[in-house]
Design an enzyme around this catalytic site. Structure first.
Site, PDB file in Angstrom:
ATOM      1  N   ASP A   1       9.838   8.994  10.915  1.00 55.94           N
ATOM      2  CA  ASP A   1       8.553   8.860  10.228  1.00 55.94           C
ATOM      3  C   ASP A   1       8.352  10.077   9.326  1.00 55.94           C
ATOM      4  O   ASP A   1       9.149  10.306   8.415  1.00 55.94           O
ATOM      5  CB  ASP A   1       7.439   8.690  11.286  1.00 55.94           C
ATOM      6  CG  ASP A   1       6.176   8.044  10.743  1.00 55.94           C
ATOM      7  OD1 ASP A   1       5.844   8.266   9.562  1.00 55.94           O
ATOM      8  OD2 ASP A   1       5.501   7.334  11.497  1.00 55.94           O
TER       9      ASP A   1
ATOM     10  N   ASN B   1       2.316   4.746   1.379  1.00 52.06           N
ATOM     11  CA  ASN B   1       2.510   5.350   2.693  1.00 52.06           C
ATOM     12  C   ASN B   1       2.603   6.862   2.472  1.00 52.06           C
ATOM     13  O   ASN B   1       1.785   7.432   1.780  1.00 52.06           O
ATOM     14  CB  ASN B   1       3.711   4.734   3.417  1.00 52.06           C
ATOM     15  CG  ASN B   1       3.633   4.952   4.914  1.00 52.06           C
ATOM     16  OD1 ASN B   1       2.554   4.883   5.505  1.00 52.06           O
ATOM     17  ND2 ASN B   1       4.747   5.254   5.542  1.00 52.06           N
TER      18      ASN B   1
ATOM     19  N   ARG C   1       0.856  -1.180   0.000  1.00 50.41           N
ATOM     20  CA  ARG C   1       0.000   0.000   0.000  1.00 50.41           C
ATOM     21  C   ARG C   1       0.896   1.236   0.000  1.00 50.41           C
ATOM     22  O   ARG C   1       2.064   1.166   0.391  1.00 50.41           O
ATOM     23  CB  ARG C   1      -0.924   0.024   1.215  1.00 50.41           C
ATOM     24  CG  ARG C   1      -0.207   0.196   2.561  1.00 50.41           C
ATOM     25  CD  ARG C   1      -1.154   0.714   3.631  1.00 50.41           C
ATOM     26  NE  ARG C   1      -0.610   0.736   4.979  1.00 50.41           N
ATOM     27  CZ  ARG C   1       0.143   1.712   5.481  1.00 50.41           C
ATOM     28  NH1 ARG C   1       0.499   2.745   4.731  1.00 50.41           N
ATOM     29  NH2 ARG C   1       0.576   1.659   6.728  1.00 50.41           N
TER      30      ARG C   1
END
Length: 299
Positions: free
Chosen positions: A204, A103, A101
């Site tokens: 992140d 991100n 998927r």
């Protein structure tokens, strides 16, 4: 830095809050809840968040020059019409892979939408390695794949002179830089500019300020850190009352407020009881720096 204030502004906890983007026209903060499958918009006036449900994990949202938004949804780039709650697919990637998927994603200064993929997680940060790739959706709606063998494609931004592209592949624990050609959108000469320390945990989402310094949200590190990409030094650490800080952006009237998203996925009851604001959206004021407004997708 005692003037730094942290406030939880949107408390309805996201499972994985991500991709905060300030929408100046609406005077509101956009963000997504990846596993909660919704695109959200929080207004500082009403102090409420509206949410639009979608049919797959939604991992990033961006402004669109022609109005409304573009999103990364499952393995699709898609358009979102907010009022109509209408999602239309633009194009699909990773067609040869059943288990990936999108991100994180962000639009470059020329209006191209950069976004990368990863394998679906077994549990947070546990997944089949090197299944992801980094892509660009061009304004003519064509797609380019830059490279593959990515673990968790994450934070991205561009230097103030637009000559450097910054990128995070989370499980490398590194913030990387590439030479960037704004005319073509091509990247090259990858190098690491900062390696995270143990207590900083997993890099992140990321954004840049008007002094050219990078801010990185540290997943499981409960903080955002400010880095100098020239020297590779950490300049500042801002700790938050939740562990799973996922991404950050500047916003507000003059882009002097920082918004930080967070997550609850992977937390048990006891952990959640210790961090009741987990999954919330946080506003940080008093940092003394401003951010760069987001670029809209030109297609």
């Amino acid at each position: 830095m005692s003037s730094v204030r942290i406030e939880c502004v949107a408390k309805e906890g996201c499972r994985i809050g991500e991709s905060p983007v300030w929408d100046e026209k609406e005077g509101a903060l956009l963000y997504v809840d990846i596993t909660g499958r919704k695109v959200c918009r929080w207004s500082p006036v009403t102090r409420q968040a509206q949410a639009i449900p979608v049919d797959a994990p939604v991992s990033s949202v961006a402004l669109r020059k022609s109005g409304d938004y573009v999103i990364t949804l499952g393995t699709r780039f898609a358009a979102l019409k907010w009022k109509e709650e209408l999602v239309t697919t633009i194009t699909q990637v990773d067609k040869d892979k059943a288990n990936t998927r999108f991100n994180d994603g962000k639009v470059d200064p020329a209006g191209r939408y950069f976004a990368g993929t990863m394998a679906e997680e077994i549990r947070p940060a546990v997944l089949e390695r090197r299944q992801g790739s980094l892509y660009t959706l061009f304004p003519d709606l064509s797609v380019l794949k830059h490279f593959d063998q990515v673990d968790i494609s994450n934070g991205l931004d561009w230097s103030l002179d637009h000559k450097t592209f910054f990128y995070i592949d989370s499980l490398s624990y590194s913030v990387d830089a590439f030479d960037y050609d704004l005319q073509t959108g091509k990247i090259g000469n990858r190098r690491s500019i900062y390696k995270l320390e143990k207590e900083e945990s997993i890099p992140d989402g990321m954004c840049i300020d008007t002094e050219g310094k990078l801010w990185v949200a540290c997943y499981d590190g409960g903080r955002v850190i400010r880095l100098d990409p020239e020297t590779g030094k950490r300049l500042q650490t801002v700790k938050l009352p939740v562990d799973k800080t996922t991404s950050c952006c500047f916003g507000g009237k003059d882009y002097s407020e920082m918004f930080v998203t967070s997550a609850t996925d992977g937390m048990d009851k006891e952990w959640l009881s210790r961090q009741p604001q987990a999954g919330g959206i946080f506003k940080i004021t008093g940092l003394g720096v401003k951010g760069v407004p987001p670029y809209p997708f030109a297609g």
